[in-house]
Every structure is written in C-alpha cells, then in structure tokens.
Design a protein around this motif. Structure first.
Motif, short mmCIF file in Angstrom:
data_model
loop_
_atom_site.label_atom_id
_atom_site.label_comp_id
_atom_site.label_asym_id
_atom_site.label_seq_id
_atom_site.Cartn_x
_atom_site.Cartn_y
_atom_site.Cartn_z
N ASP A 283 0.70 -1.19 0.03
CA ASP A 283 -0.08 0.00 0.05
C ASP A 283 0.81 1.15 0.04
O ASP A 283 1.38 1.41 1.04
N ALA A 284 0.84 2.00 -0.97
CA ALA A 284 1.67 3.03 -1.23
C ALA A 284 1.17 4.35 -1.13
O ALA A 284 1.39 5.41 -1.54
N ASP A 285 -0.24 4.28 -0.60
CA ASP A 285 -1.11 5.66 -0.23
C ASP A 285 -1.58 6.42 -1.96
O ASP A 285 -1.66 5.77 -2.80
N GLY B 153 11.19 -4.83 -1.90
CA GLY B 153 10.81 -6.17 -2.08
C GLY B 153 9.31 -6.33 -2.60
O GLY B 153 8.83 -7.24 -2.28
N ALA B 154 8.62 -5.05 -2.84
CA ALA B 154 7.33 -5.25 -3.45
C ALA B 154 7.24 -5.96 -4.66
O ALA B 154 7.82 -5.65 -5.61
N ALA B 155 6.03 -6.65 -4.68
CA ALA B 155 5.61 -7.45 -5.85
C ALA B 155 4.59 -6.33 -6.51
O ALA B 155 4.46 -6.55 -7.83
N VAL B 156 3.73 -5.89 -5.99
CA VAL B 156 2.73 -5.23 -6.28
C VAL B 156 2.79 -3.81 -5.47
O VAL B 156 2.65 -3.81 -4.30
N ILE B 157 2.57 -2.62 -6.15
CA ILE B 157 2.45 -1.32 -5.52
C ILE B 157 1.15 -0.63 -5.85
O ILE B 157 1.00 -0.57 -7.11
N GLN B 158 0.47 -0.59 -4.73
CA GLN B 158 -1.02 0.09 -4.86
C GLN B 158 -0.86 1.38 -4.67
O GLN B 158 -0.25 2.09 -3.77
N LEU B 159 -1.60 2.32 -5.59
CA LEU B 159 -1.84 3.84 -5.47
C LEU B 159 -3.29 4.03 -5.45
O LEU B 159 -3.95 3.62 -6.28
N GLU B 160 -3.53 5.26 -4.62
CA GLU B 160 -4.86 5.40 -4.75
C GLU B 160 -5.10 7.16 -4.97
O GLU B 160 -4.23 7.96 -5.30
N ASP B 161 -6.14 7.41 -5.53
CA ASP B 161 -6.50 8.60 -5.89
C ASP B 161 -7.29 10.02 -4.87
O ASP B 161 -7.78 10.83 -5.35
N GLN B 162 -6.85 9.42 -3.80
CA GLN B 162 -7.09 10.46 -2.65
C GLN B 162 -6.47 11.70 -2.65
O GLN B 162 -5.25 11.69 -3.17
N VAL B 163 -6.82 12.76 -2.26
CA VAL B 163 -6.17 13.90 -2.06
C VAL B 163 -5.10 13.72 -0.92
O VAL B 163 -5.42 12.77 0.09
N PHE B 164 -3.87 14.33 -0.80
CA PHE B 164 -2.86 14.50 0.34
C PHE B 164 -3.32 15.25 1.46
O PHE B 164 -3.64 16.69 1.00
N PRO B 165 -3.38 15.18 2.74
CA PRO B 165 -3.35 13.68 3.38
C PRO B 165 -4.72 13.03 3.22
O PRO B 165 -5.64 13.50 3.37
N LYS B 166 -4.23 11.70 2.85
CA LYS B 166 -5.20 10.54 2.57
C LYS B 166 -6.00 10.51 3.99
O LYS B 166 -5.44 10.61 5.00
N MET C 254 -1.28 -1.19 -9.06
CA MET C 254 -2.69 -1.51 -8.82
C MET C 254 -3.19 0.00 -8.69
O MET C 254 -2.39 0.66 -7.79
N GLY C 255 -4.45 0.34 -9.28
CA GLY C 255 -4.62 1.58 -9.27
C GLY C 255 -6.19 1.43 -8.30
O GLY C 255 -7.17 0.87 -8.54
N ARG C 256 -6.05 2.29 -7.33
CA ARG C 256 -7.46 2.26 -6.48
C ARG C 256 -8.19 3.65 -6.62
O ARG C 256 -7.44 4.76 -6.81
N THR C 257 -9.32 3.58 -6.57
CA THR C 257 -10.04 4.64 -6.41
C THR C 257 -11.00 4.81 -5.27
O THR C 257 -11.53 3.83 -4.72
N ASP C 258 -10.92 5.95 -4.74
CA ASP C 258 -12.12 6.15 -3.63
C ASP C 258 -13.24 6.87 -3.89
O ASP C 258 -14.09 7.50 -3.24
#
Length: 290
Positions: free
Chosen positions: A81-83, A103-116, A151-155
């Motif tokens: 989880d890379a926020d 060591g990450a195999a999958v890196i997840q990014l999300e579309d929230q504003v910072f700070p999430k 990985m693309g995450r949407t909130d």
C-alpha cells in the motif's frame, strides 16, 4: 510463489486471499499458516509502528523500511500500500523505485487528495482523474521488472458515486494499471457489477466493521474478484488479544486466567526460527578446526 507466478495466479484458480501484515512477525505467522501472498497495509503500519491513525502521516521511508524488513524474513509476494504515492507524479516515480527495491511485488496507488484518509473513514476527497492518471503512468515507467505490478485504487465511490468510480477505474487501466481496486463499495449489486465492467483483475477489501459487505471469499470469487483483501484482520486480532491478556494481568496480577490466549514459549521461538539460528551458529562455531 514468485512474482511471475503471482502474475499468472491472477488469471487462474480460486481468488487469492491477502491478509494484511504490518511487521515481520505478522508476516511470519501468515506464511506459517499457509497464505500465498501478503498485503503490507499502510493503515496497519501507521497504527502499529507509529500508534497513529491512517490519515496520511505515514511516509515513504516508514513504509519502505517495513517492506524491506518483511521481505527479509518471508519469501511470499508482497502487495504494498503506497497511499497516494507520497506526493506528485515524480514523487510517485521515486516511491515505486524505492518500494520495488525493498521487495514489493505489487504497488498500490490511490486517488485521494493528500493527506489521505482510511478508505472506510468519512470525509475523503479525490484528486482529478488526470492527476491520478499521471501517477499511474509514472509508476508504470518507474518499475524495473515487468513482473512488478501496479494497482490503481479509486475512492471515488464515496465522493462522486459508483459510476464515476467505474469510469475512473477504466481510465486507470488505460493508463497502465494491472489491477483495479474500487474501495468501500457498500451495495452488493455494485460489488457484483464492478468486476464485469473491466477485464483487469479486481481486488475487494473486506474490513471487519467497515463499509463493504463481508461476504465469503468464494462468493467474491464467483463475482469475478481475483484478490480478496483482509487488510486489518491480523491487526484487529492482535489489538483484541493484547487488550484481553493485559486486562487480565492488570486485574489479577497473574496470567493464570488468560494463559489460554498466550502462545507457549517454544511456539514463540519456532515462529521466529530460533532453532534454525541456533543450528547455523553451531554449524559455523561448533565445527571450527584448530
């Protein structure tokens, strides 16, 4: 399971269960009971390492250090989880390089504003889709191995509605996201519909006490989900266990009434592989020649 095997697993067989882990010991326990891959949870690391809520305080160094320590003691693929990518698209590029090296195999990014904020909190906001698309493109360019997945995450489901979230997921897939994650869906009909709207593998996040219906993993698999995430189960179990045992100790001045909730001393040493380290020391020190 290696990175390349994880990639193949996304298209074959039953959905993959992902337990969330926040430290090497939790990762060891999860591997020991038989899980095939692990999710390094940002919320869990914020709660465990910092004692703080999941509100964007965790930084890249905090997360990369935990990923590196976990990857040093287990040989399972790590979904990380890379926020929000810890900044803009350039920061995101750097974050992917750093986490992949850790060591990450999958890196997840999300579309929230910072700070999430935690995906199951109120008061979330999302950035314009174009900003997230730039981050995903940067992430895809930054990875050094083709087996490292983004990985693309949407909130957006909570802020703009379900159809907006579906549209964003499609845009993120077009930008290069290998896996899609629509967070905090609350309607079972939407849960059933979402995986059918795009041919990329989808992840669903089940949080005890959270917004998404806690259906069985098999049912999620029948809906089309390839990854079923239980990001906070181990963390919530550890909090409950510590509260129970420490309350008993504080009340009674003894562990007698709560000893059934404690791992035995030999089991604790087995979990951290003390016998293996003792054997290694014996191998190098016990057989020395004069």
């Amino acid at each position: 399971m290696q990175k390349s095997e994880f990639k193949k697993r996304l298209s074959d067989g039953a959905p993959l269960l992902l337990p969330g882990v926040a430290n090497p010991l939790a990762a060891r326990v999860a591997q020991d009971v038989g899980f095939e891959a692990l999710y390094v949870t940002g919320a869990g690391v914020a709660n465990t390492e910092l004692g703080l809520p999941d509100i964007g305080i965790l930084n890249l160094t905090d997360m990369a250090n935990v990923v590196e320590r976990i990857s040093g003691v287990v040989d399972l693929p790590l979904v990380v989880d890379a926020d929000t990518g810890y900044g803009n698209s350039v920061n995101c590029y750097h974050a992917v390089r750093r986490l992949e090296a850790a060591g990450a195999a999958v890196i997840q990014l999300e579309d929230q504003v910072f700070p999430k904020r935690c995906g199951h909190f109120e008061g979330k906001e999302v950035v314009p889709a174009a900003e997230m698309i730039g981050k995903i493109r940067a992430a895809c360019d930054a990875r050094r191995s083709e087996d490292t997945l983004i990985m693309g995450r949407t909130d957006a489901c909570a802020t703009e509605g379900y159809e907006s979230a579906i549209e964003r997921a499609a845009l993120y897939a077009e930008a290069g996201a290998d896996i899609l994650f629509i967070e905090a869906m609350t309607d079972e009909a939407q849960l059933r519909d979402a995986p059918s709207r795009n041919d990329r593998p989808h992840l669903v996040n089940v949080v005890h006490g959270g917004k998404t219906p806690a259906l069985p993993a098999e049912e999620f698999g029948n809906m089309g989900y390839r990854l079923v995430l239980y990001a906070n189960a181990a963390l919530q179990a550890s909090v409950a266990g510590m509260q129970h045992v420490l309350h008993g100790l504080h009340t009674d001045g003894s562990l007698c009434k709560v000893s059934d909730r404690l791992a035995g001393f030999p089991e604790r040493q087995r979990m951290v592989r003390t016998p293996e380290w003792d054997a290694l020391r014996q191998h190098y020190e016990g057989g020395q020649s004069s």
